[in-house]
Design a protein around this motif. Structure first.
Motif, PDB file in Angstrom:
ATOM      1  N   LEU A   1      -6.863  -4.629   1.521  1.00 26.92           N
ATOM      2  CA  LEU A   1      -6.783  -5.033   0.113  1.00 26.92           C
ATOM      3  C   LEU A   1      -5.330  -5.151  -0.342  1.00 26.92           C
ATOM      4  O   LEU A   1      -4.968  -6.092  -1.051  1.00 26.92           O
ATOM      5  CB  LEU A   1      -7.531  -4.039  -0.775  1.00 26.92           C
ATOM      6  CG  LEU A   1      -9.049  -4.124  -0.738  1.00 26.92           C
ATOM      7  CD1 LEU A   1      -9.660  -2.963  -1.524  1.00 26.92           C
ATOM      8  CD2 LEU A   1      -9.541  -5.441  -1.299  1.00 26.92           C
ATOM      9  N   LYS A   2      -4.492  -4.204   0.078  1.00 29.56           N
ATOM     10  CA  LYS A   2      -3.073  -4.261  -0.273  1.00 29.56           C
ATOM     11  C   LYS A   2      -2.422  -5.519   0.295  1.00 29.56           C
ATOM     12  O   LYS A   2      -1.645  -6.185  -0.358  1.00 29.56           O
ATOM     13  CB  LYS A   2      -2.337  -3.017   0.227  1.00 29.56           C
ATOM     14  CG  LYS A   2      -2.489  -1.826  -0.651  1.00 29.56           C
ATOM     15  CD  LYS A   2      -1.624  -0.699  -0.132  1.00 29.56           C
ATOM     16  CE  LYS A   2      -1.479   0.379  -1.152  1.00 29.56           C
ATOM     17  NZ  LYS A   2      -0.616   1.463  -0.684  1.00 29.56           N
ATOM     18  N   GLU A   3      -2.742  -5.830   1.559  1.00 31.22           N
ATOM     19  CA  GLU A   3      -2.200  -7.034   2.189  1.00 31.22           C
ATOM     20  C   GLU A   3      -2.667  -8.285   1.452  1.00 31.22           C
ATOM     21  O   GLU A   3      -1.897  -9.207   1.240  1.00 31.22           O
ATOM     22  CB  GLU A   3      -2.609  -7.113   3.664  1.00 31.22           C
ATOM     23  CG  GLU A   3      -1.776  -6.264   4.582  1.00 31.22           C
ATOM     24  CD  GLU A   3      -0.299  -6.640   4.552  1.00 31.22           C
ATOM     25  OE1 GLU A   3       0.024  -7.844   4.657  1.00 31.22           O
ATOM     26  OE2 GLU A   3       0.520  -5.722   4.409  1.00 31.22           O
ATOM     27  N   TYR A   4      -3.915  -8.305   1.056  1.00 31.12           N
ATOM     28  CA  TYR A   4      -4.469  -9.441   0.331  1.00 31.12           C
ATOM     29  C   TYR A   4      -3.744  -9.628  -0.996  1.00 31.12           C
ATOM     30  O   TYR A   4      -3.374 -10.737  -1.367  1.00 31.12           O
ATOM     31  CB  TYR A   4      -5.969  -9.224   0.096  1.00 31.12           C
ATOM     32  CG  TYR A   4      -6.628 -10.339  -0.687  1.00 31.12           C
ATOM     33  CD1 TYR A   4      -6.910 -11.553  -0.086  1.00 31.12           C
ATOM     34  CD2 TYR A   4      -6.944 -10.162  -2.020  1.00 31.12           C
ATOM     35  CE1 TYR A   4      -7.516 -12.562  -0.801  1.00 31.12           C
ATOM     36  CE2 TYR A   4      -7.539 -11.184  -2.749  1.00 31.12           C
ATOM     37  CZ  TYR A   4      -7.821 -12.379  -2.137  1.00 31.12           C
ATOM     38  OH  TYR A   4      -8.407 -13.387  -2.860  1.00 31.12           O
ATOM     39  N   GLU A   5      -3.492  -8.512  -1.699  1.00 35.00           N
ATOM     40  CA  GLU A   5      -2.792  -8.575  -2.986  1.00 35.00           C
ATOM     41  C   GLU A   5      -1.366  -9.085  -2.812  1.00 35.00           C
ATOM     42  O   GLU A   5      -0.862  -9.831  -3.638  1.00 35.00           O
ATOM     43  CB  GLU A   5      -2.791  -7.206  -3.665  1.00 35.00           C
ATOM     44  CG  GLU A   5      -4.151  -6.798  -4.196  1.00 35.00           C
ATOM     45  CD  GLU A   5      -4.179  -5.378  -4.717  1.00 35.00           C
ATOM     46  OE1 GLU A   5      -3.146  -4.671  -4.636  1.00 35.00           O
ATOM     47  OE2 GLU A   5      -5.240  -4.955  -5.205  1.00 35.00           O
ATOM     48  N   LYS A   6      -0.703  -8.677  -1.732  1.00 42.45           N
ATOM     49  CA  LYS A   6       0.668  -9.141  -1.465  1.00 42.45           C
ATOM     50  C   LYS A   6       0.719 -10.635  -1.243  1.00 42.45           C
ATOM     51  O   LYS A   6       1.654 -11.297  -1.637  1.00 42.45           O
ATOM     52  CB  LYS A   6       1.225  -8.451  -0.223  1.00 42.45           C
ATOM     53  CG  LYS A   6       1.700  -7.052  -0.427  1.00 42.45           C
ATOM     54  CD  LYS A   6       2.267  -6.533   0.877  1.00 42.45           C
ATOM     55  CE  LYS A   6       2.611  -5.079   0.803  1.00 42.45           C
ATOM     56  NZ  LYS A   6       3.116  -4.577   2.095  1.00 42.45           N
TER      57      LYS A   6
END
Length: 63
Positions: A56-61
């Motif tokens: 999820l963090k990677e997706y947000e980045k």
């Protein structure tokens, strides 16, 4: 061509099995160290939750 497809599936299965075994070994070692330090042990479910949060963090980045 069918042989090539079967070989590819076999390689994918091998990678999946390797990943599963590696995760189990890392979890076992992590829990050994956590036990030594008096920390609560973690489960495979906990690790999956961490994986989900990381994705999820990677997706947000990338947005």
């Amino acid at each position: 061509m069918n042989d090539k497809l079967q070989k590819q599936e076999t390689e994918e299965e091998l990678m999946e099995r390797f990943d599963k075994e590696m995760r189990a070994a890392l979890l076992e070692e992590a829990n050994r160290l956590r036990k030594e330090k008096g920390y609560p042990l973690i489960t495979e479910e906990d690790v999956s939750d961490i994986d989900t949060l990381s994705r999820l963090k990677e997706y947000e980045k990338n947005e």
